[in-house]
Design an enzyme around this catalytic site. Structure first.
Site, PDB file in Angstrom:
ATOM      1  N   HIS A 169      52.668   9.195  44.474  1.00  0.00           N
ATOM      2  CA  HIS A 169      53.646   8.258  43.910  1.00  0.00           C
ATOM      3  C   HIS A 169      54.965   8.407  44.682  1.00  0.00           C
ATOM      4  O   HIS A 169      55.419   9.534  44.906  1.00  0.00           O
ATOM      5  CB  HIS A 169      53.861   8.547  42.421  1.00  0.00           C
ATOM      6  CG  HIS A 169      54.812   7.580  41.796  1.00  0.00           C
ATOM      7  ND1 HIS A 169      54.461   6.273  41.506  1.00  0.00           N
ATOM      8  CD2 HIS A 169      56.118   7.711  41.458  1.00  0.00           C
ATOM      9  CE1 HIS A 169      55.509   5.646  41.011  1.00  0.00           C
ATOM     10  NE2 HIS A 169      56.533   6.492  40.966  1.00  0.00           N
ATOM     11  N   LEU A 191      43.018   1.839  36.842  1.00  0.00           N
ATOM     12  CA  LEU A 191      41.638   1.777  36.352  1.00  0.00           C
ATOM     13  C   LEU A 191      41.578   2.303  34.924  1.00  0.00           C
ATOM     14  O   LEU A 191      42.430   3.104  34.513  1.00  0.00           O
ATOM     15  CB  LEU A 191      40.732   2.601  37.275  1.00  0.00           C
ATOM     16  CG  LEU A 191      40.683   2.098  38.727  1.00  0.00           C
ATOM     17  CD1 LEU A 191      39.978   3.117  39.623  1.00  0.00           C
ATOM     18  CD2 LEU A 191      40.001   0.740  38.816  1.00  0.00           C
ATOM     19  N   THR A 240      45.421  10.684  35.115  1.00  0.00           N
ATOM     20  CA  THR A 240      44.904  10.731  33.745  1.00  0.00           C
ATOM     21  C   THR A 240      45.019   9.317  33.168  1.00  0.00           C
ATOM     22  O   THR A 240      45.454   8.405  33.870  1.00  0.00           O
ATOM     23  CB  THR A 240      45.713  11.729  32.882  1.00  0.00           C
ATOM     24  OG1 THR A 240      47.089  11.345  32.933  1.00  0.00           O
ATOM     25  CG2 THR A 240      45.552  13.160  33.369  1.00  0.00           C
ATOM     26  N   ASP A 255      50.766   7.605  35.809  1.00  0.00           N
ATOM     27  CA  ASP A 255      51.722   8.512  36.482  1.00  0.00           C
ATOM     28  C   ASP A 255      52.128   9.711  35.626  1.00  0.00           C
ATOM     29  O   ASP A 255      53.216  10.277  35.831  1.00  0.00           O
ATOM     30  CB  ASP A 255      52.997   7.759  36.922  1.00  0.00           C
ATOM     31  CG  ASP A 255      52.720   6.728  38.004  1.00  0.00           C
ATOM     32  OD1 ASP A 255      51.720   6.865  38.722  1.00  0.00           O
ATOM     33  OD2 ASP A 255      53.523   5.785  38.119  1.00  0.00           O
ATOM     34  N   ASN A 308      49.267   6.236  54.225  1.00  0.00           N
ATOM     35  CA  ASN A 308      48.864   7.527  53.637  1.00  0.00           C
ATOM     36  C   ASN A 308      47.434   7.881  54.031  1.00  0.00           C
ATOM     37  O   ASN A 308      47.128   9.036  54.280  1.00  0.00           O
ATOM     38  CB  ASN A 308      49.029   7.511  52.119  1.00  0.00           C
ATOM     39  CG  ASN A 308      50.471   7.787  51.714  1.00  0.00           C
ATOM     40  OD1 ASN A 308      50.953   8.901  51.847  1.00  0.00           O
ATOM     41  ND2 ASN A 308      51.164   6.754  51.267  1.00  0.00           N
ATOM     42  N   GLN A 359      58.880  11.677  55.385  1.00  0.00           N
ATOM     43  CA  GLN A 359      59.313  13.063  55.130  1.00  0.00           C
ATOM     44  C   GLN A 359      58.617  13.694  53.926  1.00  0.00           C
ATOM     45  O   GLN A 359      58.611  14.915  53.803  1.00  0.00           O
ATOM     46  CB  GLN A 359      60.838  13.117  54.950  1.00  0.00           C
ATOM     47  CG  GLN A 359      61.577  12.728  56.210  1.00  0.00           C
ATOM     48  CD  GLN A 359      63.088  12.750  56.024  1.00  0.00           C
ATOM     49  OE1 GLN A 359      63.637  13.594  55.327  1.00  0.00           O
ATOM     50  NE2 GLN A 359      63.771  11.799  56.625  1.00  0.00           N
TER      51      GLN A 359
HETATM   52  C1  GAR Z   1      53.082   4.310  49.222  1.00  0.00           C
HETATM   53  O1  GAR Z   1      54.475   4.460  49.270  1.00  0.00           O
HETATM   54  C2  GAR Z   1      52.529   4.867  47.924  1.00  0.00           C
HETATM   55  O2  GAR Z   1      53.189   6.012  47.485  1.00  0.00           O
HETATM   56  C3  GAR Z   1      52.804   3.713  46.995  1.00  0.00           C
HETATM   57  O3  GAR Z   1      52.516   2.569  47.751  1.00  0.00           O
HETATM   58  C4  GAR Z   1      52.706   2.831  49.140  1.00  0.00           C
HETATM   59  C5  GAR Z   1      51.428   2.525  49.863  1.00  0.00           C
HETATM   60  O4  GAR Z   1      51.581   2.634  51.248  1.00  0.00           O
HETATM   61  N1  GAR Z   1      52.027   3.812  45.801  1.00  0.00           N
HETATM   62  C6  GAR Z   1      52.454   3.382  44.614  1.00  0.00           C
HETATM   63  O5  GAR Z   1      53.527   2.850  44.458  1.00  0.00           O
HETATM   64  C7  GAR Z   1      51.481   3.612  43.460  1.00  0.00           C
HETATM   65  N2  GAR Z   1      52.201   3.612  42.215  1.00  0.00           N
HETATM   66  P1  GAR Z   1      50.354   2.843  52.219  1.00  0.00           P
HETATM   67  O6  GAR Z   1      49.315   1.775  51.902  1.00  0.00           O
HETATM   68  O7  GAR Z   1      50.961   2.612  53.593  1.00  0.00           O
HETATM   69  O8  GAR Z   1      49.818   4.240  52.045  1.00  0.00           O
END
Ligand code: GAR
Length: 207
Positions: free
Chosen positions: A110, A94, A147, A151, A14, A179
């Site tokens: 998420h 946090l 917040t 989530d 991300n 996607q």
């Molecule tokens: C992503 O799918 C993100 O949405 C998820 O972890 C992955 C991190 O991938 N986050 C959560 O589950 C937070 N609750 P990345 O390090 O390759 O971006």
């Protein structure tokens, strides 16, 4: 120009989507000014370094409790003069010190359609395992404000994809990332930096 600080714990795909969007000029009025990792060996740190973005490591294991850890992260965010904080695969919840200091300035991606498959314990691949177990035919990703409740902050955007009969947690994760997450996260960041996201109670409006 807003300072965007990205919080990471893992692979950082991300973060990469944000870097690529920035390179294409798609993040209006903002630039990634720092990447903070909770893990010293997170690959996300390499992605930042390759792109000349300053990094900081604040290892969770160096702090006795979440209060002390949250204070360290909050102090770093203040030092970095963060205007927007993006949780991009940041796996630590946090406490209120951070949320209060940066209310309305923190967003999270998420990997599911909130309010389904979210909250404590729903992170990473585990989310996609639960999606497959449940038999839902659609899943996706959500970008929302952070917040105090995990989530549960105002939703900025969502994107859905179909679940196929032959999906595994891994194929579903990849599909949701490619996607959904990598598209809606940079868009939301750009909208925020342009001051186009209005929070009204627990909802948002794009103006
Ligand atoms: C992503 O799918 C993100 O949405 C998820 O972890 C992955 C991190 O991938 N986050 C959560 O589950 C937070 N609750 P990345 O390090 O390759 O971006």
């Amino acid at each position: 120009m807003m300072n965007i600080v990205v919080l990471v714990s893992g692979g950082g795909t991300n973060l990469q989507a944000l870097i690529d969007a920035q390179k294409r000029g798609e993040i209006e009025n903002g630039r990634i000014s720092c990447v903070i990792s909770s893990k010293p060996d997170a690959y996300a740190l390499e992605r930042a370094k390759e792109n000349g973005i300053p990094t900081r490591v604040i290892p969770r294991k160096d702090y006795d409790d979440i209060h002390a850890y949250s204070k360290a992260v909050r102090d770093a965010l203040i030092e970095e003069k963060a205007d927007l904080i993006v949780y991009a695969g940041f796996m630590i919840i946090l406490d209120s010190q951070v949320v209060e200091a940066f209310e309305g300035k923190m967003i999270n991606v998420h990997p599911a359609l909130i309010p389904s498959f979210c909250g404590k314990g729903f992170y990473g691949l585990h989310v996609h395992e639960e999606v497959l177990k449940s038999g839902v035919k659609l899943t996706g990703a959500t970008v929302h404000f952070v917040t105090e409740d995990c989530d549960a902050g105002p939703i900025i955007s969502q994107k859905a994809v179909p679940v196929s009969d032959d999906d595994t947690p891994q194929t579903l994760q990849r599909k949701v990332m490619e996607q959904c997450e990598w598209k809606i996260l940079p868009q939301a960041v750009s909208l925020f930096c342009q001051g186009r996201i209005k929070i009204i109670g627990n909802k948002t409006q794009i103006i």
